[in-house]
Design an enzyme around this catalytic site. Sequence first.
Site, PDB file in Angstrom:
ATOM      1  N   VAL A   1      44.887  24.096  24.575  1.00 35.11           N
ATOM      2  CA  VAL A   1      43.822  24.163  23.568  1.00 35.11           C
ATOM      3  C   VAL A   1      42.962  25.409  23.791  1.00 35.11           C
ATOM      4  CG1 VAL A   1      41.686  23.050  22.784  1.00 35.11           C
ATOM      5  CG2 VAL A   1      43.761  21.686  23.086  1.00 35.11           C
ATOM      6  N   GLU A   2      42.688  25.730  25.044  1.00 34.83           N
ATOM      7  CA  GLU A   2      41.805  26.867  25.326  1.00 34.83           C
ATOM      8  C   GLU A   2      42.421  28.208  24.962  1.00 34.83           C
ATOM      9  OE1 GLU A   2      38.702  26.886  26.175  1.00 34.83           O
ATOM     10  OE2 GLU A   2      38.428  24.759  26.557  1.00 34.83           O
ATOM     11  N   THR A   3      43.647  28.452  25.408  1.00 32.70           N
ATOM     12  CA  THR A   3      44.210  29.809  25.237  1.00 32.70           C
ATOM     13  C   THR A   3      45.691  29.847  24.854  1.00 32.70           C
ATOM     14  OG1 THR A   3      44.836  30.000  27.584  1.00 32.70           O
ATOM     15  CG2 THR A   3      42.611  30.758  26.973  1.00 32.70           C
TER      16      THR A   3
ATOM     17  N   TYR B   1      36.939  17.887  20.409  1.00 34.83           N
ATOM     18  CA  TYR B   1      37.681  18.651  21.414  1.00 34.83           C
ATOM     19  C   TYR B   1      38.338  17.702  22.405  1.00 34.83           C
ATOM     20  CZ  TYR B   1      38.465  21.586  25.550  1.00 34.83           C
ATOM     21  OH  TYR B   1      39.032  22.198  26.637  1.00 34.83           O
TER      22      TYR B   1
END
Length: 325
Positions: A121-123, A308
Amino acid sequence: MRIFLLISVIVSLGGMHIPVASANYAERPEVLAMADRLATKGLDRNKVLKIMSEAKRLDSVINAMNRPAEKKEWKEYRPIFIKKARVKAAASFYIKHQDTLRRAETELGVPVEVILAIIGVETYYGKNKGSFRALDALATLGLDYSKRAKFFLGELESLFLLGKEENLRLTDLKGSYAGAMGFGQFIPSSYLAYAVDFDKDGHRDLIDNPVDAIGSVANYLAKHGWDLGYGIASPVSNAAAQVERMESRIDVKETGRELTSKGVEGIPSAWSELPLDVLGLYGAEKEEYWAVTKNFYVITRYNRSPLYAMAVTQLSEDIAKELGL
Ligand SMILES: [Ca+2]
């Protein structure tokens, strides 16, 4: 200042390429005070000011912060992250880093699929680590974004401490517009506090070293209280009365038994003595209600949004299924 600007404009019109309206962050009183504090922690005051003189004010960073907060509901948010392609990318990353991921689960007690979901999800497994210079982003927000200046000035100071501790060239570090860096997008204070040297080469490198990044994401969740015995979220029904506001922050405080006695149906029997909360979401077809545990709360320590946390939860389930975990 106006005279200075005018002179700069004239000089640059003369073809000397002196930047108009340079930020001059090194001259700001907040920066001088920061340099004094950093000097007491063993940094070279003049070097700090030299680096700050190279920091640029980025309007794109301020614009990104001022963009109206995403008011997406779960039904729009979910499809952004819960995608087959992201699960496949997780599987490729897993093949490369299987030993590290398993070691992180064993040593730190955070499931492989949750670590994978966070980094996904982050990168997107390191594909989108951010292209802003962290120095510029944090200087801009710490010195020219009054709404959150105190927080970001603190992060700027942490960036300098991090540079010293990990021997990093601050002018080279890239990250998000909010100064979050590396595979797991750690802000400098989190990097200082929670990064681990997971391959034991003497450096904590979250930017180019996936092994350190995996260990550090796991360590972040572990230090915030991840518990392997808890699970994360489970769908429930007859629970609308327990939700004050849909899609809002959670607070695990009532046990499964208490919620069941109030009429909530579907709480796993293993959760009867665990503190839980009920989260309400606007799903694609109808309103959804979920019993969530302390682990769900721990994911919101990474990013406050309950959407999130649910995206990470559901992506982790899809990844576990794909990998046969
Ligand atoms: Ca390392």
